[in-house]
Design a protein around this motif. Structure first.
Motif, PDB file in Angstrom:
ATOM      1  N   GLU A 249      69.130   6.356  78.689  1.00 23.79           N
ATOM      2  CA  GLU A 249      69.338   4.931  78.408  1.00 23.79           C
ATOM      3  C   GLU A 249      69.817   4.186  79.652  1.00 23.79           C
ATOM      4  O   GLU A 249      69.586   2.981  79.791  1.00 23.79           O
ATOM      5  CB  GLU A 249      70.371   4.747  77.278  1.00 23.79           C
ATOM      6  N   LYS A 250      70.499   4.884  80.568  1.00 22.03           N
ATOM      7  CA  LYS A 250      70.977   4.278  81.816  1.00 22.03           C
ATOM      8  C   LYS A 250      70.212   4.831  83.024  1.00 22.03           C
ATOM      9  O   LYS A 250      70.713   4.785  84.152  1.00 22.03           O
ATOM     10  CB  LYS A 250      72.472   4.525  81.981  1.00 22.03           C
ATOM     11  N   LEU A 251      69.002   5.328  82.779  1.00 26.33           N
ATOM     12  CA  LEU A 251      68.189   5.929  83.843  1.00 26.33           C
ATOM     13  C   LEU A 251      68.979   6.992  84.604  1.00 26.33           C
ATOM     14  O   LEU A 251      68.876   7.122  85.817  1.00 26.33           O
ATOM     15  CB  LEU A 251      67.664   4.852  84.801  1.00 26.33           C
ATOM     16  N   ASN A 252      69.780   7.755  83.832  1.00 25.94           N
ATOM     17  CA  ASN A 252      70.560   8.871  84.379  1.00 25.94           C
ATOM     18  C   ASN A 252      71.511   8.458  85.506  1.00 25.94           C
ATOM     19  O   ASN A 252      71.730   9.219  86.468  1.00 25.94           O
ATOM     20  CB  ASN A 252      69.616   9.988  84.856  1.00 25.94           C
TER      21      ASN A 252
ATOM     22  N   GLY B 153      63.826  11.216  80.581  1.00 27.06           N
ATOM     23  CA  GLY B 153      63.485   9.806  80.418  1.00 27.06           C
ATOM     24  C   GLY B 153      62.547   9.283  81.480  1.00 27.06           C
ATOM     25  O   GLY B 153      61.715  10.008  82.019  1.00 27.06           O
ATOM     26  N   LYS B 154      62.706   7.984  81.818  1.00 28.60           N
ATOM     27  CA  LYS B 154      61.744   7.289  82.677  1.00 28.60           C
ATOM     28  C   LYS B 154      62.028   7.426  84.168  1.00 28.60           C
ATOM     29  O   LYS B 154      61.276   6.888  84.982  1.00 28.60           O
ATOM     30  CB  LYS B 154      61.701   5.811  82.303  1.00 28.60           C
ATOM     31  N   GLY B 155      63.113   8.088  84.537  1.00 27.59           N
ATOM     32  CA  GLY B 155      63.402   8.233  85.953  1.00 27.59           C
ATOM     33  C   GLY B 155      64.324   9.397  86.220  1.00 27.59           C
ATOM     34  O   GLY B 155      65.020   9.884  85.318  1.00 27.59           O
ATOM     35  N   PHE B 156      64.335   9.847  87.467  1.00 26.35           N
ATOM     36  CA  PHE B 156      65.225  10.943  87.853  1.00 26.35           C
ATOM     37  C   PHE B 156      66.678  10.479  87.824  1.00 26.35           C
ATOM     38  O   PHE B 156      67.512  11.024  87.105  1.00 26.35           O
ATOM     39  CB  PHE B 156      64.855  11.449  89.247  1.00 26.35           C
TER      40      PHE B 156
END
Length: 242
Positions: free
Chosen positions: A22-25, A57-60
């Motif tokens: 949710e916070k792009l890790n 998710g959507k990013g590392f």
């Protein structure tokens, strides 16, 4: 509640997954603490020969959690944790090879974390940036020291000071990224790579030790250390085989 960092293993390879999609890790105190525990566990486990670090998710990783970073109690807590739990130093100290898998965004602390690893593999659409200078901040996870060890001095200065984004292809050309694979095959390709290089785990760890320590030694000292390990290996082989 699911852990902010997941830990599993496939055969002899540990898989550490940043798990705050949710916070792009974004890197928080809780994430740092969990990473610290897992990297110590990897170091202590003789049945683990290599590590893959990735993000859900959507990013590392989109860098530091700036909302948390901006609170006074958090600043104090972060300082205390850095003294007690020097996570980035433990990553550097880990004798086992570590490969980071990058996709989506690898920004700020995210790309700094990846640069501490030994290998970085990226999906084609990955975007990489070190934006701290443009925000009036210093990179806080060793970025200024990792960059010139990976790319040319001029590129390192330019990238660290301007805060622009590099594509995966540009990052590979500048030697930040080891290789690029389609996102659907990325994990399988990296896992296969780690299996290959850890076929002889002791040798892999000794090569990592030699290459890493060689950065801080003269050529003469590095060659002498290499010969010391070669002789140790030879004697162990002789003793093992009578």
């Amino acid at each position: 509640m699911e852990s902010i960092v997941l830990f599993e293993r496939q055969q002899n390879i540990a898989i550490i997954t940043l798990n705050n999609p949710e916070k792009l890790n974004a890197v928080s105190v809780a994430m740092r603490d969990a990473l610290y525990e897992h990297i110590l566990a990897v170091q202590a486990d003789p049945t683990i020969d290599g590590v893959i670090l990735k993000g859900n998710g959507k990013g590392f990783c989109a860098g530091a959690d700036l909302k948390e970073f901006g609170t006074v109690p958090s600043v104090i807590e972060k300082r205390k944790i850095r003294i007690q739990h020097d996570i980035w130093e433990e990553f550097r100290r880990c004798p086992k090879p570590i490969a980071a898998i990058l996709h989506g965004f690898a920004v700020g602390s995210g790309i700094e974390m990846a640069m501490i690893c030994d290998f970085r593999f990226a999906a084609p659409k990955t975007k990489i940036s070190l934006p701290e200078c443009a925000l009036g901040m210093l990179p806080a996870a060793g970025g200024t020291q990792s960059l010139p060890r990976l790319m040319r001095h001029g590129w390192a200065m330019d990238f660290a000071m301007k805060g622009y984004y590099l594509s995966a292809q540009e990052a590979k050309a500048r030697q930040i990224v080891t290789d690029i694979f389609e996102e659907e095959q990325l994990f399988e390709e990296v896992y296969r790579f780690m299996q290959r290089i850890t076929m002889y785990p002791k040798v892999a760890q000794q090569i990592k030790r030699l290459v890493t320590s060689g950065l801080d030694r003269s050529l003469e000292q590095g060659l002498a250390f290499e010969q010391t390990l070669v002789k140790e290996n030879y004697m162990q082989h002789v003793l093992a085989n009578g």
